[in-house]
Motif scaffolding. Structure first.
Motif, PDB file in Angstrom:
ATOM      1  N   LEU A 122     -13.536  32.339 -45.587  1.00 37.87           N
ATOM      2  CA  LEU A 122     -12.897  32.300 -46.903  1.00 37.87           C
ATOM      3  C   LEU A 122     -11.858  31.184 -46.973  1.00 37.87           C
ATOM      4  O   LEU A 122     -11.636  30.606 -48.040  1.00 37.87           O
ATOM      5  CB  LEU A 122     -12.237  33.653 -47.206  1.00 37.87           C
ATOM      6  N   ARG A 123     -11.231  30.878 -45.859  1.00 40.68           N
ATOM      7  CA  ARG A 123     -10.253  29.790 -45.813  1.00 40.68           C
ATOM      8  C   ARG A 123     -10.945  28.431 -45.727  1.00 40.68           C
ATOM      9  O   ARG A 123     -10.292  27.398 -45.861  1.00 40.68           O
ATOM     10  CB  ARG A 123      -9.350  29.938 -44.593  1.00 40.68           C
ATOM     11  N   GLY A 124     -12.245  28.405 -45.446  1.00 40.00           N
ATOM     12  CA  GLY A 124     -12.956  27.153 -45.260  1.00 40.00           C
ATOM     13  C   GLY A 124     -12.882  26.622 -43.850  1.00 40.00           C
ATOM     14  O   GLY A 124     -13.270  25.470 -43.595  1.00 40.00           O
ATOM     15  N   GLU A 132     -22.094  32.027 -43.110  1.00 39.46           N
ATOM     16  CA  GLU A 132     -22.990  32.635 -42.131  1.00 39.46           C
ATOM     17  C   GLU A 132     -24.426  32.535 -42.621  1.00 39.46           C
ATOM     18  O   GLU A 132     -24.747  32.941 -43.735  1.00 39.46           O
ATOM     19  CB  GLU A 132     -22.615  34.104 -41.938  1.00 39.46           C
ATOM     20  N   ALA A 133     -25.297  31.978 -41.798  1.00 35.47           N
ATOM     21  CA  ALA A 133     -26.678  31.765 -42.231  1.00 35.47           C
ATOM     22  C   ALA A 133     -27.552  32.991 -41.999  1.00 35.47           C
ATOM     23  O   ALA A 133     -28.394  33.329 -42.827  1.00 35.47           O
ATOM     24  CB  ALA A 133     -27.271  30.570 -41.501  1.00 35.47           C
ATOM     25  N   CYS A 134     -27.349  33.675 -40.893  1.00 37.26           N
ATOM     26  CA  CYS A 134     -28.233  34.780 -40.502  1.00 37.26           C
ATOM     27  C   CYS A 134     -27.392  35.955 -40.032  1.00 37.26           C
ATOM     28  O   CYS A 134     -26.660  35.839 -39.034  1.00 37.26           O
ATOM     29  CB  CYS A 134     -29.181  34.323 -39.398  1.00 37.26           C
ATOM     30  N   ASP A 188      -2.761  38.456 -40.294  1.00 37.91           N
ATOM     31  CA  ASP A 188      -3.062  37.276 -41.129  1.00 37.91           C
ATOM     32  C   ASP A 188      -1.908  36.297 -40.970  1.00 37.91           C
ATOM     33  O   ASP A 188      -0.890  36.406 -41.630  1.00 37.91           O
ATOM     34  CB  ASP A 188      -3.241  37.685 -42.590  1.00 37.91           C
ATOM     35  N   ARG A 189      -2.104  35.321 -40.086  1.00 36.06           N
ATOM     36  CA  ARG A 189      -1.037  34.361 -39.782  1.00 36.06           C
ATOM     37  C   ARG A 189      -1.335  32.982 -40.353  1.00 36.06           C
ATOM     38  O   ARG A 189      -0.689  32.018 -40.001  1.00 36.06           O
ATOM     39  CB  ARG A 189      -0.840  34.293 -38.270  1.00 36.06           C
ATOM     40  N   GLY A 190      -2.335  32.923 -41.250  1.00 37.44           N
ATOM     41  CA  GLY A 190      -2.562  31.690 -41.990  1.00 37.44           C
ATOM     42  C   GLY A 190      -3.644  30.771 -41.465  1.00 37.44           C
ATOM     43  O   GLY A 190      -4.061  29.851 -42.160  1.00 37.44           O
ATOM     44  N   SER A 191      -4.097  30.977 -40.231  1.00 38.79           N
ATOM     45  CA  SER A 191      -5.169  30.142 -39.683  1.00 38.79           C
ATOM     46  C   SER A 191      -5.939  30.950 -38.654  1.00 38.79           C
ATOM     47  O   SER A 191      -5.431  31.935 -38.106  1.00 38.79           O
ATOM     48  CB  SER A 191      -4.609  28.873 -39.031  1.00 38.79           C
ATOM     49  N   GLY A 207     -12.112  38.578 -38.538  1.00 42.39           N
ATOM     50  CA  GLY A 207     -11.510  37.261 -38.342  1.00 42.39           C
ATOM     51  C   GLY A 207     -12.415  36.130 -38.785  1.00 42.39           C
ATOM     52  O   GLY A 207     -11.980  35.167 -39.414  1.00 42.39           O
ATOM     53  N   ARG A 208     -13.717  36.250 -38.484  1.00 39.20           N
ATOM     54  CA  ARG A 208     -14.661  35.216 -38.885  1.00 39.20           C
ATOM     55  C   ARG A 208     -14.818  35.194 -40.406  1.00 39.20           C
ATOM     56  O   ARG A 208     -14.907  34.122 -41.017  1.00 39.20           O
ATOM     57  CB  ARG A 208     -16.000  35.433 -38.195  1.00 39.20           C
ATOM     58  N   SER A 209     -14.846  36.371 -41.022  1.00 33.71           N
ATOM     59  CA  SER A 209     -14.958  36.436 -42.480  1.00 33.71           C
ATOM     60  C   SER A 209     -13.743  35.799 -43.146  1.00 33.71           C
ATOM     61  O   SER A 209     -13.871  35.028 -44.111  1.00 33.71           O
ATOM     62  CB  SER A 209     -15.100  37.896 -42.914  1.00 33.71           C
ATOM     63  N   ARG A 210     -12.581  36.091 -42.640  1.00 29.21           N
ATOM     64  CA  ARG A 210     -11.356  35.514 -43.198  1.00 29.21           C
ATOM     65  C   ARG A 210     -11.335  33.996 -43.028  1.00 29.21           C
ATOM     66  O   ARG A 210     -10.928  33.259 -43.933  1.00 29.21           O
ATOM     67  CB  ARG A 210     -10.138  36.141 -42.512  1.00 29.21           C
TER      68      ARG A 210
END
Length: 207
Positions: free
Chosen positions: A146-148, A153-155, A80-83, A140-143
């Protein structure tokens, strides 16, 4: 980090210490002897176990080497490096560092070559090495959501297919860079690769 214990046959309980010693001995033998000269007898001697102990756990050299290499990749973690960009750079650098290990290079290239004639071996590579690492893409995509940084995720089915594609792109590029082209995947290369991955060919700097 995921722990992985190879699937054993029915019988007496598995010894984690024996498994650890055997897999470490396999990687040591790969570096010193190479794929062609590696034997289960030599691995057993190095690990300090009976040869029958190996055969109770692994059907042969192919399966043993896959699990020995898989244990190296089980150490991969998503920092978790912030971005999102920084997280990708962090995990790709870890991946490249593992591929730079002599035991990872020789073991992975050998089992991939052998798997061209062995569907069961290809399946074991997928289940032991590839599939366990795809969770890093999902994490990574979930994180990032959450950061915006990414939209919701639609599907779920499409999310899974996208995760598979992202994994293929990342793994394919790093393996080709380090093992096929034999070039370093250093911080500069990883930064430029991440730019292309996130921005696409049209938006990447220098495109």
């Amino acid at each position: 980090m995921q722990s992985r214990t190879p699937v054993g046959r029915a019988g007496r309980p598995r010894s984690a210490a024996a498994d650890t010693a055997i897999l470490a001995a396999t990687r040591e033998a790969l570096v010193e002897l190479g794929w062609s000269k590696l034997t289960l007898g030599d691995v057993a001697t190095r690990a300090g176990v009976a040869k029958t102990t190996l055969y109770r756990r692994w059907a042969g050299k192919n399966e043993l080497v896959v699990d020995a290499v898989a244990e190296l990749f089980a150490a991969l973690e998503l920092p978790d490096r912030g971005s999102l960009a920084a997280d990708i750079e962090g995990v790709v650098l870890q991946f490249a560092a593992i591929l730079a290990l002599p035991e990872a290079r020789s073991g992975l290239m050998a089992v991939i070559a052998e798997s061209t004639r062995d569907e069961a071996l290809r399946a074991r590579i997928r289940s032991s090495i590839v599939e366990p690492q795809k969770h890093l893409v999902l994490e990574g995509r979930s994180r990032a959501r959450l950061r915006g940084e990414l939209p919701p995720e639609a599907c779920p089915a499409e999310a899974s297919r996208t995760a598979d594609l992202i994994f293929d792109i990342v793994a394919g590029a790093v393996v080709h860079r380090t093992l096929v082209s034999a070039e370093p995947a250093d911080e500069e290369w990883v930064r430029r690769f991440t730019d292309v991955l996130l921005l696409g060919l049209a938006g990447a700097p220098g495109a």
